[in-house]
Enzyme design. Structure first.
Site, PDB file in Angstrom:
ATOM      1  N   LYS A 215       9.329  20.263  26.507  1.00 18.52           N
ATOM      2  CA  LYS A 215       8.448  19.823  27.084  1.00 18.52           C
ATOM      3  C   LYS A 215       7.135  20.538  26.389  1.00 18.52           C
ATOM      4  O   LYS A 215       6.180  20.417  25.740  1.00 18.52           O
ATOM      5  CB  LYS A 215       8.245  19.840  28.051  1.00 18.52           C
ATOM      6  CG  LYS A 215       6.764  19.367  29.255  1.00 18.52           C
ATOM      7  CD  LYS A 215       6.347  17.593  29.110  1.00 18.52           C
ATOM      8  CE  LYS A 215       5.105  17.614  29.646  1.00 18.52           C
ATOM      9  NZ  LYS A 215       3.688  17.128  29.097  1.00 18.52           N
ATOM     10  N   CYS A 269      -2.515  19.284  30.873  1.00 22.55           N
ATOM     11  CA  CYS A 269      -1.069  19.088  29.710  1.00 22.55           C
ATOM     12  C   CYS A 269      -1.667  20.313  28.548  1.00 22.55           C
ATOM     13  O   CYS A 269      -0.489  21.295  28.514  1.00 22.55           O
ATOM     14  CB  CYS A 269      -0.505  18.381  28.781  1.00 22.55           C
ATOM     15  SG  CYS A 269       0.572  17.662  31.212  1.00 22.55           S
TER      16      CYS A 269
HETATM   17  N1  NAD Z   1      -0.745  14.174  35.567  1.00 25.49           N
HETATM   18  C1  NAD Z   1       0.281  13.391  33.887  1.00 25.49           C
HETATM   19  O1  NAD Z   1      -0.407  13.358  33.140  1.00 25.49           O
HETATM   20  C2  NAD Z   1       1.828  15.065  33.817  1.00 25.49           C
HETATM   21  C3  NAD Z   1       2.321  14.605  33.079  1.00 25.49           C
HETATM   22  C4  NAD Z   1       3.502  15.450  32.439  1.00 25.49           C
HETATM   23  C5  NAD Z   1       3.735  15.907  33.737  1.00 25.49           C
HETATM   24  N2  NAD Z   1       2.953  16.786  34.388  1.00 25.49           N
HETATM   25  C6  NAD Z   1       3.278  17.456  35.020  1.00 25.49           C
HETATM   26  O2  NAD Z   1       3.317  16.785  36.593  1.00 25.49           O
HETATM   27  C7  NAD Z   1       3.601  17.925  37.419  1.00 25.49           C
HETATM   28  C8  NAD Z   1       2.220  17.198  38.913  1.00 25.49           C
HETATM   29  O3  NAD Z   1       1.927  16.928  38.285  1.00 25.49           O
HETATM   30  P1  NAD Z   1       0.480  15.652  38.917  1.00 25.49           P
HETATM   31  O4  NAD Z   1      -0.512  15.489  37.528  1.00 25.49           O
HETATM   32  O5  NAD Z   1       0.738  14.709  39.458  1.00 25.49           O
HETATM   33  O6  NAD Z   1       0.066  16.509  39.756  1.00 25.49           O
HETATM   34  P2  NAD Z   1      -1.133  16.210  40.800  1.00 25.49           P
HETATM   35  O7  NAD Z   1      -1.707  17.139  41.412  1.00 25.49           O
HETATM   36  O8  NAD Z   1      -1.528  14.960  40.433  1.00 25.49           O
HETATM   37  O9  NAD Z   1      -0.186  16.141  42.036  1.00 25.49           O
HETATM   38  C9  NAD Z   1       0.464  17.099  43.029  1.00 25.49           C
HETATM   39  C10 NAD Z   1       1.511  16.729  44.301  1.00 25.49           C
HETATM   40  O10 NAD Z   1       1.800  17.662  44.624  1.00 25.49           O
HETATM   41  C11 NAD Z   1       1.921  17.710  46.233  1.00 25.49           C
HETATM   42  N3  NAD Z   1       2.276  19.521  46.950  1.00 25.49           N
HETATM   43  C12 NAD Z   1       1.683  20.888  47.101  1.00 25.49           C
HETATM   44  N4  NAD Z   1       2.470  21.309  47.161  1.00 25.49           N
HETATM   45  C13 NAD Z   1       3.343  20.582  47.388  1.00 25.49           C
HETATM   46  C14 NAD Z   1       4.667  21.055  48.190  1.00 25.49           C
HETATM   47  N5  NAD Z   1       5.218  22.321  48.442  1.00 25.49           N
HETATM   48  N6  NAD Z   1       5.210  20.272  48.659  1.00 25.49           N
HETATM   49  C15 NAD Z   1       4.880  19.153  48.554  1.00 25.49           C
HETATM   50  N7  NAD Z   1       3.918  18.236  48.372  1.00 25.49           N
HETATM   51  C16 NAD Z   1       2.871  19.547  47.575  1.00 25.49           C
HETATM   52  C17 NAD Z   1      -0.094  17.924  46.000  1.00 25.49           C
HETATM   53  O11 NAD Z   1      -0.883  17.729  46.960  1.00 25.49           O
HETATM   54  C18 NAD Z   1      -0.258  16.669  45.199  1.00 25.49           C
HETATM   55  O12 NAD Z   1      -0.667  16.137  45.814  1.00 25.49           O
HETATM   56  C19 NAD Z   1       2.564  18.655  37.286  1.00 25.49           C
HETATM   57  O13 NAD Z   1       3.649  20.173  36.916  1.00 25.49           O
HETATM   58  C20 NAD Z   1       2.380  18.835  35.525  1.00 25.49           C
HETATM   59  O14 NAD Z   1       2.077  19.538  34.316  1.00 25.49           O
HETATM   60  C21 NAD Z   1       2.009  15.467  34.890  1.00 25.49           C
END
Ligand code: NAD
Length: 414
Positions: A215, A269
């Site tokens: 990734k 990202c």
């Molecule tokens: N958004 C994208 O396009 C994308 C694409 C690929 C990978 N990712 C990866 O996926 C992961 C999540 O990204 P995202 O965009 O969904 O983030 P986000 O910020 O939209 O969501 C994360 C959620 O996790 C919650 N959270 C934080 N700590 C927590 C805990 N201890 N227990 C339960 N909930 C908790 C937050 O309140 C939030 O709602 C990251 O590592 C990101 O790099 C994101």
């Protein structure tokens, strides 16, 4: 591959930990397949919104999936960690001030999962993670549950990174190929069975560390290629060559595919993930690190070009077109355009910055608080400004031919 996967027992209970842009769509699509899913989030507003069947952010078709799954009783949300057969962890993985990965969210999730384990569970880490993070998650859970270490009931762990494109998440979750890397081959196989519930793409198994790196490498590849394009844009500007024409011509070579230059690289990202590789091997990441530096330096170059263009005017009016980190979305996270607009306001205290961003209703606080920044529509901006700087290639800006001087960072007004 899907075709080799064993049919999974849909009586499974799956907990998706973190209901953001990745976790909530994953939870909803699993529930749509008839699986009982509990979404867990530390944010009570997010939990309340999901339980009301209303996603707290916009993603095409997501609301239909969430409301349908909640109504059928297959999706619920909670701030409390439940027991589940499978845990999918999709919490944030930002970096710290020194660009080292911040794994505190993953650790917190692991420590909340540990007390719920009864034996035999599968824990899948979906968060974008530095190499070794899945093993760390296992270590944190075993540290909290020494009774499970080495026992037949020990939980198993896998990493399955996410590559969906915002705006097409509900389609790409189903269609994209996925990399599934277990800490053991058995964990990989079990994780494949979970993804086979909804994924039509290939499920490609490997070990956890290779999956973590895959990734990061994908996004670093794009970052390095964009840095090459950005470096070309600087060289071409000095030599008086149109960089977009140059790249278009070079890309006619059957084995050349140079990406497009821009005002810098934003989002959560491409601008973040390469740092995780740099952190893992600082002495070996010369190209990856330089690419980050080139892309992070581009907003300053754009800023200086605009300042030179309005030099001599005490009260310049600059139209800044676009604030998002990429075209046709409302996401301003880590956006170079937003940074440039703020810097322009600071550097031109006697002037005015007329921001045009068709995808938002109000300026973010740091811009709204500056007295010389205003959010306006495109017609007013181009009528009042002395100079336009095109920062995002939104579709809405494409047909324009400004009559005033302009700096076009995306090459759409050629
Ligand atoms: N958004 C994208 O396009 C994308 C694409 C690929 C990978 N990712 C990866 O996926 C992961 C999540 O990204 P995202 O965009 O969904 O983030 P986000 O910020 O939209 O969501 C994360 C959620 O996790 C919650 N959270 C934080 N700590 C927590 C805990 N201890 N227990 C339960 N909930 C908790 C937050 O309140 C939030 O709602 C990251 O590592 C990101 O790099 C994101």
């Amino acid at each position: 591959m899907n075709s080799t996967a064993v049919l999974v027992d849909k009586d499974l209970r799956i907990a998706v930990v973190g209901l953001g842009y990745i976790g909530l769509p994953t939870a909803a699509i699993l529930a749509a397949q008839g699986v009982e899913v509990v979404g867990v989030d530390i944010n009570p507003d997010t939990v309340a919104a999901v339980n009301a069947g209303e996603p707290p952010f916009v993603e095409p078709d997501l609301a239909t999936y969430v409301s349908g799954a909640v109504q059928r009783g297959l999706l619920s949300a909670s701030t409390e960690m439940p027991h589940a057969d499978v845990y999918i962890v999709a919490v944030p993985t930002p970096f710290l001030d020194d660009h080292a990965p911040d794994l505190s969210y993953i650790k917190a999730a692991g420590e909340a999962i540990a007390p719920q384990l009864r034996g035999g569970e599968l824990v899948i880490l979906e968060s974008t993670s530095p190499p070794g993070a899945t093993q760390k998650l296992a270590d944190w859970i075993f540290a909290a549950r020494p009774d499970l270490v080495g026992s037949d009931a020990a939980p198993e762990f896998a990493h399955c990174p996410e590559r969906v494109l915002p705006g097409k998440v509900m389609v790409e979750l189903v269609e994209n190929d996925r990399i599934v890397g277990g800490l053991t081959p058995r964990a990989s196989k079990r994780a494949c069975e979970v993804y086979a519930i909804f994924c039509n793409g290939q499920l490609l198994t490997t070990d956890a560390m290779t999956a973590e790196m895959a990734k990061l490498v994908e996004n670093s590849f794009r970052d390095v290629n964009i840095a090459f394009a950005n470096e070309l844009s600087l060289i071409c500007d000095r030599l008086g060559i149109d960089v977009w024409e140059l790249i278009e011509l070079a890309n006619h070579h059957p084995r050349v595919n140079i990406l497009q230059p821009g005002p810098g690289v934003g989002g959560h990202c491409i601008a973040v993930d390469p740092w995780f590789i740099v952190d893992a091997a600082p002495d070996l990441t010369k190209v990856i690190r330089s690419a980050r530096d080139v892309n992070d330096g581009k907003p300053q170059w754009v800023l200086e070009k605009v300042l030179r263009s309005v030099d001599g005017s005490e009260t310049p009016v600059v139209a800044a077109l676009g604030l998002a980190f990429k075209p046709d979305i409302d996401d301003l996270r880590e956006s170079p355009a937003r940074r440039i607009a703020g810097e322009l306001a600071d550097q031109l205290p006697g002037g005015r910055i007329l921001v045009v961003e068709p995808h938002i209703d109000g300026l973010p606080a740091e811009l709204a608080n500056r007295r010389n920044v205003e959010l306006v529509d495109i017609d007013r901006a181009l009528a009042e400004a002395d100079l336009a700087v095109l920062l995002v290639d939104h579709t809405a800006f494409k047909g324009l031919r400004p009559a005033i001087p302009f700096v076009d960072t995306r090459g759409i007004w050629k």
